[in-house]
Motif scaffolding. Structure first.
Motif: not given
Length: 286
Positions: A189-196
């Motif tokens: 989820a954190q990775i996806n937040s940075y990848l928008n």
């Protein structure tokens, strides 16, 4: 152990995540547009104030509203331009350039921070994936052990407590698997937040190979880091802007100049007299 630049190129999954983040991250996109807009203010900062163009009537008699009755009646057009005291515009331009450079370095700092965070999260994901792999291997070994202890117990050569102990260990491993699976969901989820992108977008399993290079303290040049860090460069530009603002504040004690020119057109009078046009010029200071 730090992922080196050469080894980073070998890790295609990490490089792919970084490129997606740099392309889609809204914070970086906002920083890019902020930098572009700040660059557009540089020419404006050094531009002269807008000139003033005026049109008017002079000494028009109200009893007839005739342009040929009185010799001082005329139609007037004028132009005025204010010129700041020498040095003011150049200092204002310097301030805009320093601010634009500072914003540009802040954009680079945000870019570096995004890369750093994606790498850190990738390493966390790598650790989680390896932990899950170890748990699955241990479960396979424990399943085999349970089968052996159950067989021994069934044949009377083993103890029931051995069977129970192995089953308890299996339960612990399952609890660990659930815990690490939840942690992987959190890291994803954190990775996806940075990848928008949507939080629940799946992230593929990290490869087993991790290319690491060991560095010593001698490999890091502190002076070079202080000279090249974008954040420190941004603050140096802020300092220069503040110094230019201080100089401009002192220069504001000096007056500005306004130059004006007017042209008055006069009609020939009704009694036949020929009336020449007028030209006037003014200089004023505040």
């Amino acid at each position: 152990l730090i992922l080196s630049q050469t080894d980073d190129q070998k890790n295609r999954m990490l490089e792919s995540l970084i490129q997606i983040a740099l392309k889609n991250n809204p914070k970086l996109e906002a920083a890019v547009f902020h930098s572009l807009s700040q660059e557009k203010t540089i020419p404006q900062a050094g531009a002269l104030p807008d000139p003033q163009l005026t049109f008017g009537l002079m000494n028009l008699p109200i009893n007839s509203f005739s342009f040929s009755q009185e010799p001082m009646t005329g139609k007037v057009v004028g132009l005025m331009q204010m010129f700041p005291f020498p040095g003011k515009l150049s200092l204002a331009t310097d301030m805009a350039e320093y601010e634009a450079a500072s914003v540009k370095y802040q954009q680079e700092e945000i870019r570096n921070q995004i890369i750093q965070m994606v790498k850190n999260l990738y390493y966390d994901l790598y650790a989680v994936d390896r932990a899950l792999e170890i748990i699955e291997k241990n479960k396979e070994l424990l399943k085999h052990l349970i089968q052996v202890t159950e067989t021994k117990y069934a044949t009377g050569s083993g103890l029931q407590q051995d069977v129970l102990r192995a089953q308890v260990e299996m339960t612990k491993l399952e609890d660990d698997r659930i815990m690490w699976t939840q942690k992987r969901s959190a890291v994803t989820a954190q990775i996806n937040s940075y990848l928008n992108r949507p939080i629940k977008t799946p992230v593929e399993k990290t490869p087993v190979e991790m290319y690491l290079t060991q560095f010593s303290n001698e490999d890091f040049d502190t002076a070079n880091i202080e000279a090249e860090r974008p954040l420190l460069k941004a603050w140096r530009e802020k300092i220069q802007k503040a110094e230019a603002a201080s100089k401009l504040a002192h220069r504001e004690l000096w007056p500005n100049f306004t130059l004006g020119a007017t042209y008055s057109h006069r009609n020939d009078l009704s009694d036949g007299r020929n009336m020449p046009d007028f030209f006037s010029a003014t200089v004023s200071i505040n």
